[in-house]
Design a protein around this motif. Sequence first.
Motif, mmCIF file in Angstrom:
data_model
loop_
_atom_site.group_PDB
_atom_site.id
_atom_site.type_symbol
_atom_site.label_atom_id
_atom_site.label_comp_id
_atom_site.label_asym_id
_atom_site.label_seq_id
_atom_site.Cartn_x
_atom_site.Cartn_y
_atom_site.Cartn_z
ATOM 1 N N THR C 49 12.860 13.549 -12.942
ATOM 2 C CA THR C 49 12.740 13.427 -14.391
ATOM 3 C C THR C 49 14.036 13.881 -15.051
ATOM 4 O OG1 THR C 49 10.428 13.975 -14.055
ATOM 5 C CG2 THR C 49 11.184 13.843 -16.311
ATOM 6 N N ILE C 50 14.644 14.919 -14.513
ATOM 7 C CA ILE C 50 15.955 15.329 -15.043
ATOM 8 C C ILE C 50 16.948 14.190 -14.878
ATOM 9 C CG2 ILE C 50 17.901 16.922 -14.764
ATOM 10 C CD1 ILE C 50 15.901 19.034 -13.819
ATOM 11 N N ALA C 51 16.897 13.549 -13.699
ATOM 12 C CA ALA C 51 17.853 12.467 -13.430
ATOM 13 C C ALA C 51 17.560 11.225 -14.256
ATOM 14 C CB ALA C 51 17.830 12.119 -11.942
ATOM 15 N N GLY C 52 16.322 11.121 -14.765
ATOM 16 C CA GLY C 52 15.962 9.926 -15.507
ATOM 17 C C GLY C 52 15.341 8.861 -14.645
ATOM 18 N N LEU C 53 15.105 9.175 -13.380
ATOM 19 C CA LEU C 53 14.478 8.183 -12.515
ATOM 20 C C LEU C 53 12.991 8.058 -12.813
ATOM 21 C CD1 LEU C 53 16.335 9.105 -9.226
ATOM 22 C CD2 LEU C 53 16.667 7.075 -10.630
ATOM 23 N N GLU C 54 12.429 9.105 -13.405
ATOM 24 C CA GLU C 54 11.075 9.000 -13.935
ATOM 25 C C GLU C 54 11.177 9.273 -15.434
ATOM 26 O OE1 GLU C 54 8.561 8.218 -12.104
ATOM 27 O OE2 GLU C 54 9.244 8.663 -10.072
ATOM 28 N N THR C 55 10.357 8.582 -16.214
ATOM 29 C CA THR C 55 10.378 8.878 -17.644
ATOM 30 C C THR C 55 9.366 9.981 -17.924
ATOM 31 O OG1 THR C 55 8.793 7.103 -17.887
ATOM 32 C CG2 THR C 55 11.058 6.600 -18.418
ATOM 33 N N ALA C 56 9.769 10.911 -18.769
ATOM 34 C CA ALA C 56 8.874 12.007 -19.113
ATOM 35 C C ALA C 56 7.714 11.464 -19.927
ATOM 36 C CB ALA C 56 9.634 13.053 -19.912
ATOM 37 N N THR C 57 6.519 11.995 -19.670
ATOM 38 C CA THR C 57 5.365 11.598 -20.474
ATOM 39 C C THR C 57 5.455 12.245 -21.852
ATOM 40 O OG1 THR C 57 4.106 11.527 -18.428
ATOM 41 C CG2 THR C 57 2.857 11.440 -20.476
ATOM 42 N N SER C 58 5.846 13.531 -21.869
ATOM 43 C CA SER C 58 6.175 14.153 -23.149
ATOM 44 C C SER C 58 7.166 15.262 -22.858
ATOM 45 C CB SER C 58 4.921 14.675 -23.848
ATOM 46 O OG SER C 58 4.389 15.756 -23.122
ATOM 47 N N GLY C 59 7.696 15.871 -23.932
ATOM 48 C CA GLY C 59 8.713 16.884 -23.741
ATOM 49 C C GLY C 59 10.082 16.246 -23.670
ATOM 50 N N SER C 60 11.106 17.090 -23.528
ATOM 51 C CA SER C 60 12.444 16.507 -23.529
ATOM 52 C C SER C 60 13.369 17.176 -22.530
ATOM 53 C CB SER C 60 13.046 16.568 -24.931
ATOM 54 O OG SER C 60 13.077 17.909 -25.368
ATOM 55 N N VAL C 61 14.381 16.423 -22.159
ATOM 56 C CA VAL C 61 15.419 16.889 -21.245
ATOM 57 C C VAL C 61 16.719 16.944 -22.037
ATOM 58 C CG1 VAL C 61 16.710 16.362 -19.159
ATOM 59 C CG2 VAL C 61 14.276 15.754 -19.317
ATOM 60 N N VAL C 62 17.348 18.103 -22.076
ATOM 61 C CA VAL C 62 18.603 18.234 -22.809
ATOM 62 C C VAL C 62 19.695 18.618 -21.823
ATOM 63 C CG1 VAL C 62 19.791 19.414 -24.688
ATOM 64 C CG2 VAL C 62 17.325 18.988 -24.842
ATOM 65 N N LEU C 63 20.758 17.828 -21.803
ATOM 66 C CA LEU C 63 21.900 18.149 -20.946
ATOM 67 C C LEU C 63 23.037 18.570 -21.872
ATOM 68 C CD1 LEU C 63 21.847 15.180 -18.409
ATOM 69 C CD2 LEU C 63 20.797 17.428 -18.196
ATOM 70 N N GLY C 64 23.487 19.811 -21.716
ATOM 71 C CA GLY C 64 24.501 20.298 -22.646
ATOM 72 C C GLY C 64 23.908 20.272 -24.043
ATOM 73 N N GLU C 65 24.530 19.512 -24.933
ATOM 74 C CA GLU C 65 24.038 19.434 -26.313
ATOM 75 C C GLU C 65 23.158 18.215 -26.518
ATOM 76 O OE1 GLU C 65 26.491 22.036 -28.687
ATOM 77 O OE2 GLU C 65 25.133 22.392 -27.022
ATOM 78 N N ARG C 66 23.102 17.357 -25.491
ATOM 79 C CA ARG C 66 22.613 16.001 -25.706
ATOM 80 C C ARG C 66 21.181 15.826 -25.204
ATOM 81 N NH1 ARG C 66 25.174 12.093 -22.241
ATOM 82 N NH2 ARG C 66 24.452 9.985 -22.737
ATOM 83 N N ASP C 67 20.321 15.344 -26.071
ATOM 84 C CA ASP C 67 18.961 15.025 -25.627
ATOM 85 C C ASP C 67 19.002 13.693 -24.891
ATOM 86 O OD1 ASP C 67 16.364 14.079 -25.360
ATOM 87 O OD2 ASP C 67 15.674 15.244 -27.085
ATOM 88 N N VAL C 68 18.745 13.717 -23.597
ATOM 89 C CA VAL C 68 18.885 12.487 -22.805
ATOM 90 C C VAL C 68 17.534 11.908 -22.409
ATOM 91 C CG1 VAL C 68 21.117 13.160 -21.856
ATOM 92 C CG2 VAL C 68 19.016 13.782 -20.648
#
Lengths: 308, 274, 365, 365, 437
Positions: C49-68
């Motif tokens: 999910t961090i890598a984006g290979l799965e899409t999150a059902t809810s919630g968010s992943v932030v890398l540095g400043e960027r919501d990815v």
Amino acid sequence: MALATSPPEAPAPPDRKTYSSDAAGLGRVRASVFAAPALLLIAVFLVFPALWVLYLSITNYRLSGVEARDPQVVGLDNFFNALVSGKFWNSTWLTVEFVLGSAVIGQVVLGFTIAWLMRDRTGPLKRLVEGLVILAWILPSAVVSFLWVALLDRDGGTLNLLLGIPGFAWLLDYPMLSIIVFNTWRGTAFSMMLYGAALGNVPPSHLESARLAGASGWQQLRDVVFPHIRGHILTNLLLISLWTFNDFTPFMLTAGGPDGKTEILAVYVYKEALIGGNLGVGAAISAIILLINLVVAVFYLRLLRRKS
Amino acid sequence: MSPRRVLGRIGFYTLIAVVLAFFSVPLLWLATAPFTSDPTYEVSLPDFTLANFRAILEHPYALGSLYNSLILAVGTALLVVLFAALAAYALSRVRIPGRDGLLYALLLLSSIITGTAAMVPIYQLAVELNLIDTHLGVILILTGGLLPAAIFMLKDFMDTTPKSYEESARVFGASPLQIVRHVVVPLVRPGLATIAVWAIANVWGNFLMPYLLFSSDPENQPAAVIIYTLYTEGGQANLQLLSTFGLLYSVPVVLMYLFVSKKYGFRFHGGIKR
Amino acid sequence: MSAIELRGLTKVYPGGVRALDALDLVIPDGEFFALLGPSGCGKTTLLRTIAGLETATSGSVVLGERDVTNIQPGARDLAMVFQDYALFPHMDVTDNIAYPLRIKKVAKAARGDKAREVGERLGLAQLMDRRPGQLSGGQQQRVALARVMATQARAFLFDEPLSNLDARLRLEARTFLKRLQRELGVTTVFVTHDQAEALAMADRMAVMEAGHIRQVGTPAEVFQRPINTFVASFIGSTPMNLLDAVVRGDSLEVSGCKVAVPESAAGLLTDGEKIVYGVRPEYMSYSAGPAEGALGGKVSIVENLGASHLVTLEVGTASVQAVVPEGREPVPGDDGYALPRADRALAYRDGDLVAAGRGGTEAGA
Amino acid sequence: MSAIELRGLTKVYPGGVRALDALDLVIPDGEFFALLGPSGCGKTTLLRTIAGLETATSGSVVLGERDVTNIQPGARDLAMVFQDYALFPHMDVTDNIAYPLRIKKVAKAARGDKAREVGERLGLAQLMDRRPGQLSGGQQQRVALARVMATQARAFLFDEPLSNLDARLRLEARTFLKRLQRELGVTTVFVTHDQAEALAMADRMAVMEAGHIRQVGTPAEVFQRPINTFVASFIGSTPMNLLDAVVRGDSLEVSGCKVAVPESAAGLLTDGEKIVYGVRPEYMSYSAGPAEGALGGKVSIVENLGASHLVTLEVGTASVQAVVPEGREPVPGDDGYALPRADRALAYRDGDLVAAGRGGTEAGA
Amino acid sequence: QSSGGGGDTIELTITQNAIAGGKNAKGAEYIAKWVIPQFEAAQKAKGKDVKVKFIPSGVDDEQYKTKLSLDLKSGKGADVLDIDGIWMGEFAEAGYIKPLAEVAGPEAESWDGWSQIPEAVQGLATFSGKKYALPVGTDGRVLYFNKTLMTKAGLPADWQPKSWQEIIDAGTKLKAAGVPVPIQINAGTAMGEATSMQGVLPLLAGAGGEVQKDGKWTGAAQPLKDALGLYQKIYSQGLGDPKLQQEAKGRDKSFAQFAEGKIGILMEGDYFWRGVINPTDGVAKMADRDQTVGYAKIPAMEPGKGLRSQDFVSMSGGALRTLNPNSKHPKEAFELLAFTLSAEGLKEETKNGNVRITPRTDVNKEILAGDPLLAYISEEVLPLTAYRPPVALYPQVSTALQEATAAVVSGKTPDEAAAEYQKKLEGIAGGAGNIAS
Ligand SMILES: Nc1ncnc2c1ncn2[C@@H]1O[C@H](COP(=O)(O)OP(=O)(O)OP(=O)(O)O)[C@@H](O)[C@H]1O
Ligand SMILES: Nc1ncnc2c1ncn2[C@@H]1O[C@H](COP(=O)(O)OP(=O)(O)OP(=O)(O)O)[C@@H](O)[C@H]1O
Ligand SMILES: [Mg+2]
Ligand SMILES: [Mg+2]
């Protein structure tokens, strides 16, 4: 090397009689017994008649007439006659178009596409799609040809009805395209199933590492999927090319017409051998088809061996 | 959802819709014509008559021919599966020099047998072997033609099954035949099922061999031959009977497919081992 | 600055499996972070999910400043090493390493140079023309690392990269990887189900169970003060002894023996209460003769750990394990006594650690 | 009486690979014997040759009194657990366990009873109707064991039966298996590439390399006195320090430091000779300040081992590792000193141990 | 299966390409329900125990022929079998069939039915001067037209063209009146033999030509060019539907279109009347057939320019019934054969609306009275008709002819098409020496 010195109570047998060491302990002899029924049937009902056909191909044998009573060996005449006749080359060229179009392009591409789209799906949609595709494959050709005549009919055909172009004569104006699409429809199932299984063997991690590197869909296919399933592609190509080369079903749609525009080799043989009764000529053309198939097979195998 | 993903979804479902349409539209005729009292090649809303079915049930050979088809198809499929499995297993597990070459050669030769030109040799062979007018004869001949491809495909299946199952049975003292019965056959069952359906579909549609080899009694003829009788003396198709019989003729294979796919799942293994 | 931040991350698979359940986690820049947990707990899902290979059902992943959260994996600037390395079998080592650059349209010559440079650094110089099939497991692993290094990603994600290696190679790779990460200073998330690996390599680690993070902390924190019995039994080369105990005044009764109340739980237990008494085999001193406050019983199994032995004692109905240094190990059948270290023993009530300050940082903190 | 005896056993595969090279080995009745070695050294081949799944190229296999070299595997009265368990996926647990009995033509009812009995013993009572696909790895492993136990074979052969398990489960299975073997008393040959497993479980063990047995002995013998540098580096949870050394009178010079000559090599070394000095990280005492005879350097890596730490020191050009107990571990960058225990240090000349009595039993002895 | 008589029972088999519930169902029914019981009873009365078995079939003629050939070649096959008239030559040459007298003895020559069979129809069963079979029947080709459309176009309802030009003129008028397909004369290869029999051969006869004359094949001679010229006129002026000629199911469609009133003039045999637009059981029923459909003789190109200088022409074919030379009971087999073609039998076969033209004049007189078209053909057309040469090469020649028509329909000139035909003919006949032009 310290060879075992045999203790007196258990002398090693003087000559080493080894038993079979394959997984099931079959051994050559039992393996032969296992393979024997199949090979026997093949020898009697396939190899023998096939060789007979090859013999017929050098005679002027006919189904009836004087030559039926007393066929003569005419050497390679049948072959020469075929090779100098425009009709044969026309047929060969049409067959190549047909095989390339319907098998190599149509069935392979469509079969792969469906397998690819359905690769990680389950549930009713997948079952529906696969069921329909396989239905087209298992329905008897005598029935299927009627379905397509009804589909492509000039006046009341379903296709023209749907497209709103009554009177468009698909089978006459685009006969080769029609039988190519027809055969694609009919044969895609096999490729779909084969590629479905093959895609199951592509490690997802390979696809994903390409995705992570930012590879596009096409790049993933090129860099990950195709290299992985090359063996499957070639098995598939080999079998469906072979089958398509010998496929006679288009005859039921177009009878080889119009003007011989769909007279592929299988139809040509049918017309020569069954309608014309020229079994010698038919056999010779069959032998040539066999040769073409051989060339195709060797070509595929070369492709397979290369870079592996 | 990102817009790109939405686009992807739309694209996916459009493609699937096209595929579905492509594969289902030709089938429409089979769904309507049998229920229409005077069918043409046009697909139209049927008047839902069952008269065509009544007519076909009165046909003296129609139902019997389906039974004959069943015998031929099941008989051939059984032989093909049995012999191909044994042979494929032996070829997969024991290294025989020239094995692959042999398989390719047989595969190629099998293409000649499917052609029309082979009918004379096969017919005369059947005469010599006294196989004319017997189901067995047709079954044996069809089996011979289908075996190479079946062995070819099944060997791929066998090659991909782990050997440790067999070895484990072997250490327990199982004989080769026991190993095949207890272990190998259950393991490759989806493959066997696939080959069986493939063989059935092939036999189900085969006209020429049964027609030539059953010379004396249409009671023995399978549906593939009987469907050809539903023409007039001038060669015109009797669409009422033909469409109806076509439907009846299709149902058993479809049922067979559904049964097999439900029971064993369908899957193919492929790939020529290097 | 945090390199990776997860906020209320939830992943429900189509089948209805809730693989991640409202997970919060912050991984600072440059940290070597290990994700540990039993099979099926959601480690891989989290990484993917961090890598984006799965899409999150809810919630968010932030890398540095960027919501990815809704960004394609290819655009997240992450690099991942898979458990099976996912080396492309039809490309040689150079091409494998250069593959991410090829996708990024780096010129052929430039990417060849870069691949050689990275390969050299990882000791692959002699192997650049081989195919993965011609490499040993350890070499393959280094190629996978090189491929990741060639990308100059913001963070590395490793999914059990060592579990396919020989036991021996695994140990070497552990040290090698740790050193490499230290040198590169790239934030690294490392998934494993081997607690020894996590302890040995991580700056900080999280222990997961069934889609939840149960404990986050440094290896020492997690090892010494597991926050609940699950973590306690999961961490450690030898499983922690978790014994049913009853509080009897200022000591505990364990399988008929009397042991001291753990220091961390002093004053937090009520008389007569049933608790679970936990002590690691490493924190027991073993003696052949009886000792005050020791658990005594018959030796049933002695396992060689190399320079020490793991001795299993049958104490009443319970089995108690203790690590015994070389030279003092008993043989099965002997009587033996294991004296827990009170400063390392722990008490669990309803599965949770009983302690004033509690060990480590709790999940989501 | 010996249960299994191998005499000059050689196996050359069709391709020409000499997987076993004139191997001699005697395994006494009732022993738990571990075969250890790196990947590809021939462990599986040896086990399979004993089982009869591979035919020996030369040499013989004797079970009890009987030369079985040319006997079918099924007639050898052995039972084997494969690495992937080889449970038949189409049979339920009962049928799997009862399969060997079915082959032996035991009546259906009788073999069902036996299967249930064995299954119960291994805690499978609730699972008897499941298929292998519905079992966890640990459960599958127990079914495989049960199947082997149902046979009443002369000996059990295990090919890495634990390597498919979770790290956690592996530890539990280890203890379980060891206990089971003790109870049954059946001779067991156990193949593994995990030295910790071999040390923990075996009564005796053999270390293999490239088709040869390099050392046979008890785990303690092999651990403490590895007969050559290969065995030394292969055994141990942390690799043994193997350092180039020069003999200088009655001490050794190692990377610029002076250390005592190993006790076992006392009197066997000549002055000025170049040897390899071997000492396990567990046999080093670590201190932050200089000590006489210690190896001093900068701490580069500290790995948490749970109750201790593995500290890597850069000593001159060499890396030296030492195990440091909890609470005394340094941080990277510190100076540190590791003092080897002279009674546990070893000297190797040309790769072979320099010692009077030599450690353990040598191969083929 | 050759009859293998066990004990005193004589077993006979009879086959034809007819099957209950399908192709030629009525023919099959006649054999099974009437011939067999009657014949067996008659033999019993004579003191012979004869069992007859009918082997039905129902496939394409080519396939039926293939199977017969294979059976006969292997010494198998029914004792009495039906073949198409044009197969006789090749079967005889292959030795598959023998002159009746040779098989069944002189009784065959002295069969009392011969006297009832017209000379021309007897010719159908004669090869190299010997009788190889009994004719089962014959047919004839006419021009059918839709009276309603004709009236609409201002043409008479009892139209009878006297020259090809009149056909063209009628087509032009029909076209002007908005008839979608004014004239349908089969062309192309898709319809196979239907193109020859209901197309190029009647036209060739109308131009005074024959495919084979005195053992030589006719090449690119003027009659052929004329016949092809008519095709050109029809299909290049929009009087016919060229596409229909190429469709695999074109003939079926032409029937359907005629029944739907979309075709003005159609050249077909009597089968069209009996089996296609038959109001009771045709495949394209026309409830008002008897009122709407008219028919006319096929005119020669110009009066007197036809074959044998006739004003009108036609083509006929017909099935033959013959004996298997391998029959174990040739005498009884011949009796069975003759019995099926007895006056009584033919009357039985053709009752209940199953009228067709039988070989026997005595029967025809009686049964055709009720059917105007069949009576018309029998009386007016059969005297003018011609037959195809019963030789082995004919099928290939026929195909070449069909290809020539196809070429013209798709735009080639008659001369080009005729030249191509001649070239193909040389290939088929084995050199220019066997061809007359
Ligand atoms: N594609 C999927 N569809 C449905 N459920 C899934 C899928 N992938 C994983 N799961 C389920 O989600 C849960 C977490 O799986 P995950 O792979 O993240 O575990 P893991 O911690 O990586 O385990 P392991 O150590 O075995 O790799 C499991 O219960 C698993 O069965
Ligand atoms: N069937 C075979 N044919 C040829 N060579 C083989 C075969 N099986 C094994 N080998 C070779 O024999 C050697 C020993 O193999 P073996 O499988 O016994 O090793 P192993 O010690 O069990 O290794 P691992 O730990 O990887 O299982 C290896 O070099 C291997 O490549
Ligand atoms: Mg995982
Ligand atoms: Mg192995």
